[in-house]
Design a protein around this motif. Structure first.
Motif, mmCIF file in Angstrom:
data_model
loop_
_atom_site.group_PDB
_atom_site.id
_atom_site.type_symbol
_atom_site.label_atom_id
_atom_site.label_comp_id
_atom_site.label_asym_id
_atom_site.label_seq_id
_atom_site.Cartn_x
_atom_site.Cartn_y
_atom_site.Cartn_z
ATOM 1 N N ALA A 59 38.281 38.706 31.517
ATOM 2 C CA ALA A 59 39.084 37.609 30.971
ATOM 3 C C ALA A 59 40.537 37.701 31.433
ATOM 4 O O ALA A 59 41.140 36.692 31.822
ATOM 5 C CB ALA A 59 39.008 37.624 29.448
ATOM 6 N N GLY A 60 41.102 38.894 31.391
ATOM 7 C CA GLY A 60 42.486 39.070 31.825
ATOM 8 C C GLY A 60 42.664 38.759 33.302
ATOM 9 O O GLY A 60 43.617 38.062 33.693
ATOM 10 N N ALA A 61 41.744 39.255 34.118
ATOM 11 C CA ALA A 61 41.823 38.998 35.564
ATOM 12 C C ALA A 61 41.641 37.512 35.860
ATOM 13 O O ALA A 61 42.330 36.953 36.724
ATOM 14 C CB ALA A 61 40.767 39.819 36.302
ATOM 15 N N MET A 62 40.726 36.872 35.148
ATOM 16 C CA MET A 62 40.489 35.449 35.381
ATOM 17 C C MET A 62 41.696 34.603 34.998
ATOM 18 O O MET A 62 41.982 33.592 35.645
ATOM 19 C CB MET A 62 39.260 34.982 34.599
ATOM 20 C CG MET A 62 37.936 35.287 35.272
ATOM 21 S SD MET A 62 37.831 34.586 36.955
ATOM 22 C CE MET A 62 38.034 32.842 36.618
ATOM 23 N N LEU A 63 42.419 35.007 33.969
ATOM 24 C CA LEU A 63 43.637 34.287 33.609
ATOM 25 C C LEU A 63 44.639 34.332 34.763
ATOM 26 O O LEU A 63 45.246 33.315 35.114
ATOM 27 C CB LEU A 63 44.249 34.885 32.344
ATOM 28 C CG LEU A 63 45.491 34.171 31.800
ATOM 29 C CD1 LEU A 63 45.175 32.713 31.464
ATOM 30 C CD2 LEU A 63 46.016 34.899 30.554
ATOM 31 N N GLY A 64 44.771 35.505 35.371
ATOM 32 C CA GLY A 64 45.643 35.625 36.536
ATOM 33 C C GLY A 64 45.134 34.822 37.720
ATOM 34 O O GLY A 64 45.922 34.190 38.438
#
Length: 202
Positions: A59-64
């Protein structure tokens, strides 16, 4: 770097994992090769849930990834046309090649984005061509999520299995990153040399 990552994950848990992976995507010098193995090690010790570790990292990587995609999409490849026509010899690309790339990307963009998310060094850059060439957001999101989940799961699994020896992961992945970087740089200089030769031949 690794000590700071360990402390943040210990203090913030899944939120810390997601935040670190977001930073890693936006600012590549922060390595996922440390973040996810540390989180995987915490899961192996029973401090965190392994599925939630992978989910929060993804989720964190996808936000970036989405931030880069939207920024590139807002810019659009057409706005780069004057720069490419003027400085094409230095970026080894002509506008005709850009137009061919657009056609290729429409056919193969899903595979390109998915595979790119699994490659060190390249994975943080994949959003840029996808956004510039205006890949459909749903398609980009689907392919990126699959590839990103695969990458985070792989690193978390390595940390889960190796535990205290998680630093070995960074060594192996770092070597792969360096190899890819060497290939990219060598490819650029090869393109530059052949580009100038073509111009001289004309």
């Amino acid at each position: 770097m690794s000590d700071w990552v360990i402390r943040l994950i210990e203090q913030s848990g899944y939120l810390g994992v997601g935040f670190l992976m977001f930073l890693e995507t936006v600012f590549p010098p922060i390595p996922s090769e440390v973040i996810m193995p540390v989180a995987g090690m915490a899961a192996a010790e029973g401090k965190m849930s392994f599925p939630l570790v992978v989910a929060s990292g993804t989720a964190g990587a996808m936000l970036g990834n989405i931030v880069w995609y939207l920024a590139a999409r807002a810019l659009g490849v057409n706005r780069l046309e004057p720069l490419i026509r003027r400085y094409g010899r230095w970026i080894t690309m002509t506008w005709k090649e850009v137009e061919r790339a657009q056609v290729w990307f429409r056919r193969n963009g899903v595979f390109f984005v998915f595979l790119g998310r699994l490659l060190p060094t390249v994975r943080s850059l994949v959003s840029v061509p996808a956004g510039l060439l205006k890949m459909r957001f749903k398609t980009f999101f689907f392919a990126s999520t699959l590839g990103t989940a695969g990458w985070t799961a792989l690193l978390a699994t390595a940390g889960f299995k190796l535990r205290e020896n998680f630093s070995e992961i960074d060594q192996y992945v770092g070597a792969a990153s360096n190899a890819i970087l060497v290939v990219l740089v060598a490819g650029y200089f090869w393109r530059l040399w052949t580009h100038f030769r073509v111009e001289e031949g004309e």
